[in-house]
Motif scaffolding. Structure first.
Motif, PDB file in Angstrom:
ATOM      1  N   PRO A   1       7.056  15.808   7.565  1.00  0.00           N
ATOM      2  CA  PRO A   1       6.567  16.563   8.727  1.00  0.00           C
ATOM      3  C   PRO A   1       5.058  16.476   8.931  1.00  0.00           C
ATOM      4  O   PRO A   1       4.554  16.733  10.025  1.00  0.00           O
ATOM      5  CB  PRO A   1       6.982  18.005   8.404  1.00  0.00           C
ATOM      6  N   LEU A   2       4.341  16.118   7.857  1.00  0.00           N
ATOM      7  CA  LEU A   2       2.877  16.064   7.918  1.00  0.00           C
ATOM      8  C   LEU A   2       2.348  14.630   8.015  1.00  0.00           C
ATOM      9  O   LEU A   2       1.136  14.437   8.130  1.00  0.00           O
ATOM     10  CB  LEU A   2       2.282  16.731   6.671  1.00  0.00           C
ATOM     11  N   MET A   3       3.240  13.645   7.961  1.00  0.00           N
ATOM     12  CA  MET A   3       2.803  12.251   7.941  1.00  0.00           C
ATOM     13  C   MET A   3       2.492  11.756   9.358  1.00  0.00           C
ATOM     14  O   MET A   3       3.366  11.759  10.219  1.00  0.00           O
ATOM     15  CB  MET A   3       3.882  11.364   7.320  1.00  0.00           C
ATOM     16  N   PRO A   4       1.250  11.317   9.597  1.00  0.00           N
ATOM     17  CA  PRO A   4       0.948  10.729  10.902  1.00  0.00           C
ATOM     18  C   PRO A   4       1.796   9.475  11.136  1.00  0.00           C
ATOM     19  O   PRO A   4       2.040   8.703  10.204  1.00  0.00           O
ATOM     20  CB  PRO A   4      -0.539  10.373  10.796  1.00  0.00           C
ATOM     21  N   GLU A   5       2.217   9.281  12.354  1.00  0.00           N
ATOM     22  CA  GLU A   5       3.042   8.112  12.653  1.00  0.00           C
ATOM     23  C   GLU A   5       2.300   6.820  12.327  1.00  0.00           C
ATOM     24  O   GLU A   5       2.911   5.838  11.909  1.00  0.00           O
ATOM     25  CB  GLU A   5       3.471   8.130  14.116  1.00  0.00           C
ATOM     26  N   ASP A   6       0.986   6.826  12.512  1.00  0.00           N
ATOM     27  CA  ASP A   6       0.201   5.632  12.192  1.00  0.00           C
ATOM     28  C   ASP A   6       0.299   5.296  10.704  1.00  0.00           C
ATOM     29  O   ASP A   6       0.294   4.116  10.325  1.00  0.00           O
ATOM     30  CB  ASP A   6      -1.262   5.816  12.578  1.00  0.00           C
ATOM     31  N   ASP A   7       0.389   6.307   9.836  1.00  0.00           N
ATOM     32  CA  ASP A   7       0.512   6.051   8.399  1.00  0.00           C
ATOM     33  C   ASP A   7       1.890   5.474   8.072  1.00  0.00           C
ATOM     34  O   ASP A   7       2.024   4.637   7.168  1.00  0.00           O
ATOM     35  CB  ASP A   7       0.286   7.334   7.604  1.00  0.00           C
ATOM     36  N   PHE A   8       2.911   5.938   8.772  1.00  0.00           N
ATOM     37  CA  PHE A   8       4.242   5.362   8.580  1.00  0.00           C
ATOM     38  C   PHE A   8       4.230   3.893   9.007  1.00  0.00           C
ATOM     39  O   PHE A   8       4.693   3.011   8.274  1.00  0.00           O
ATOM     40  CB  PHE A   8       5.275   6.137   9.395  1.00  0.00           C
ATOM     41  N   ARG A   9       3.665   3.650  10.166  1.00  0.00           N
ATOM     42  CA  ARG A   9       3.666   2.290  10.718  1.00  0.00           C
ATOM     43  C   ARG A   9       2.829   1.328   9.862  1.00  0.00           C
ATOM     44  O   ARG A   9       3.235   0.197   9.616  1.00  0.00           O
ATOM     45  CB  ARG A   9       3.151   2.314  12.153  1.00  0.00           C
ATOM     46  N   SER A  10       1.667   1.780   9.398  1.00  0.00           N
ATOM     47  CA  SER A  10       0.777   0.868   8.670  1.00  0.00           C
ATOM     48  C   SER A  10       1.367   0.455   7.329  1.00  0.00           C
ATOM     49  O   SER A  10       1.183  -0.690   6.886  1.00  0.00           O
ATOM     50  CB  SER A  10      -0.600   1.514   8.470  1.00  0.00           C
ATOM     51  N   VAL A  11       2.098   1.369   6.681  1.00  0.00           N
ATOM     52  CA  VAL A  11       2.739   1.011   5.416  1.00  0.00           C
ATOM     53  C   VAL A  11       3.851  -0.014   5.650  1.00  0.00           C
ATOM     54  O   VAL A  11       3.997  -0.986   4.894  1.00  0.00           O
ATOM     55  CB  VAL A  11       3.269   2.270   4.696  1.00  0.00           C
ATOM     56  N   LEU A  12       4.631   0.173   6.696  1.00  0.00           N
ATOM     57  CA  LEU A  12       5.659  -0.829   7.014  1.00  0.00           C
ATOM     58  C   LEU A  12       5.032  -2.164   7.395  1.00  0.00           C
ATOM     59  O   LEU A  12       5.543  -3.228   7.031  1.00  0.00           O
ATOM     60  CB  LEU A  12       6.579  -0.328   8.138  1.00  0.00           C
TER      61      LEU A  12
ATOM     62  N   ILE B   1       0.840  -1.193   0.000  1.00  0.00           N
ATOM     63  CA  ILE B   1       0.000   0.000   0.000  1.00  0.00           C
ATOM     64  C   ILE B   1       0.879   1.247   0.000  1.00  0.00           C
ATOM     65  O   ILE B   1       2.082   1.170   0.255  1.00  0.00           O
ATOM     66  CB  ILE B   1      -0.941   0.054   1.216  1.00  0.00           C
ATOM     67  N   THR B   2       0.274   2.377  -0.285  1.00  0.00           N
ATOM     68  CA  THR B   2       0.929   3.672  -0.127  1.00  0.00           C
ATOM     69  C   THR B   2       0.023   4.578   0.700  1.00  0.00           C
ATOM     70  O   THR B   2      -1.215   4.497   0.599  1.00  0.00           O
ATOM     71  CB  THR B   2       1.209   4.354  -1.480  1.00  0.00           C
ATOM     72  N   LYS B   3       0.629   5.418   1.498  1.00  0.00           N
ATOM     73  CA  LYS B   3      -0.068   6.490   2.223  1.00  0.00           C
ATOM     74  C   LYS B   3       0.881   7.677   2.214  1.00  0.00           C
ATOM     75  O   LYS B   3       1.655   7.878   3.142  1.00  0.00           O
ATOM     76  CB  LYS B   3      -0.427   6.061   3.646  1.00  0.00           C
ATOM     77  N   ASP B   4       0.814   8.449   1.151  1.00  0.00           N
ATOM     78  CA  ASP B   4       1.819   9.472   0.893  1.00  0.00           C
ATOM     79  C   ASP B   4       1.540  10.771   1.644  1.00  0.00           C
ATOM     80  O   ASP B   4       0.387  11.202   1.781  1.00  0.00           O
ATOM     81  CB  ASP B   4       1.882   9.776  -0.603  1.00  0.00           C
ATOM     82  N   ALA B   5       2.611  11.375   2.095  1.00  0.00           N
ATOM     83  CA  ALA B   5       2.589  12.713   2.681  1.00  0.00           C
ATOM     84  C   ALA B   5       4.025  13.118   2.948  1.00  0.00           C
ATOM     85  O   ALA B   5       4.891  12.262   3.155  1.00  0.00           O
ATOM     86  CB  ALA B   5       1.777  12.748   3.978  1.00  0.00           C
ATOM     87  N   LEU B   6       4.277  14.413   2.933  1.00  0.00           N
ATOM     88  CA  LEU B   6       5.606  14.873   3.318  1.00  0.00           C
ATOM     89  C   LEU B   6       5.864  14.508   4.781  1.00  0.00           C
ATOM     90  O   LEU B   6       4.945  14.525   5.603  1.00  0.00           O
ATOM     91  CB  LEU B   6       5.730  16.376   3.109  1.00  0.00           C
TER      92      LEU B   6
END
Length: 234
Positions: free
Chosen positions: A85-96, A78-83
């Motif tokens: 500084p604006l990326m929620p940590e949950d979006d970083f974690r869910s993609v990993l 999946i992708t959940k794109d954002a710069l």
């Protein structure tokens, strides 16, 4: 040759093309899918790849239908794109969790049967963005870069058991995933692509088919680009 093949996220895009290519070769192919309906011509298993219990059940369902998995293509992503500084940590974690942790999870579950059979093929689907990096995709690029370490570590662990582990790194491929890429970004990527064109899912599937076959019996730990030259040498 009729092996049991599982393609995670195999209900669309590159995954579906891989699954159908393997089925055309005579393999017994299953695909996981999370939403929608599975392809009518393939055995589908509904599965949230980030759920350990769901993953175990999916492997069990495939084994019941066709026998233990002999070829695993870890394609779900999946992708959940954002710069950043604006990326929620949950979006970083869910993609990993989807792109990297789930790939490890399915490999770990499939390996014991491969070890007992003293034969197996594991192919992880990465991306050239794991080597290049990409603005707005720190989560995606990190997950795809992590697959390289996973690939090579497993290759060392499993090589003596006649199990190969490889990684395919597609470039710009014509799928739904690139529909939201801006014209400016698309042009920039094509300018860095030696062949100056977008690739097709069939071109990726052909490489996966090779890695899953006997002709690639001495290929392991490799990161093979299917990118038209984008990120060559990385």
């Amino acid at each position: 040759m009729s092996r049991t093949v599982l393609v995670t996220g195999g209900n669309r895009g590159i995954g579906l093309e891989i699954a159908r290519t393997m089925a055309d070769e005579g393999d017994k192919v299953a695909v996981t899918y999370r939403t929608g309906e599975p392809p009518s011509d393939l055995f589908g298993v509904r599965c949230d790849v980030t759920d350990p219990a769901d993953a175990e059940r999916a492997l069990a369902d495939v084994a019941k239908q066709y026998g233990p998995v002999q070829v695993l293509v870890a394609n779900a992503g999946i992708t959940k794109d954002a710069l950043a500084p604006l990326m929620p940590e949950d979006d970083f974690r869910s993609v990993l969790e989807t792109n990297l942790v789930a790939a490890f999870r399915f490999a770990r579950l499939a390996v014991p049967h491969m070890v007992r059979g003293r034969w197996g093929r594991i192919v992880f689907m990465s991306s050239v963005m794991g080597f290049l990096g990409s603005p707005g995709q720190v989560n995606y690029a990190a997950s795809k870069a992590g697959l390289l370490g996973l690939t090579r570590s497993l290759a060392w662990e499993l090589g003596r058991r006649r199990i190969t582990v490889n990684m395919v790194t597609p470039g710009l491929i014509e799928t739904d995933m690139i529909k939201n890429v801006s014209d400016k970004r698309r042009d920039a990527l094509l300018a860095q692509t030696a062949m100056r064109r977008v690739g097709t899912p069939a071109e990726v599937a052909a490489v996966v088919r090779f890695l899953a076959g006997d002709g690639a019996s001495y290929v392991t730990g490799a990161a093979i680009p299917v990118s038209g030259g984008l990120a060559m040498g990385q």
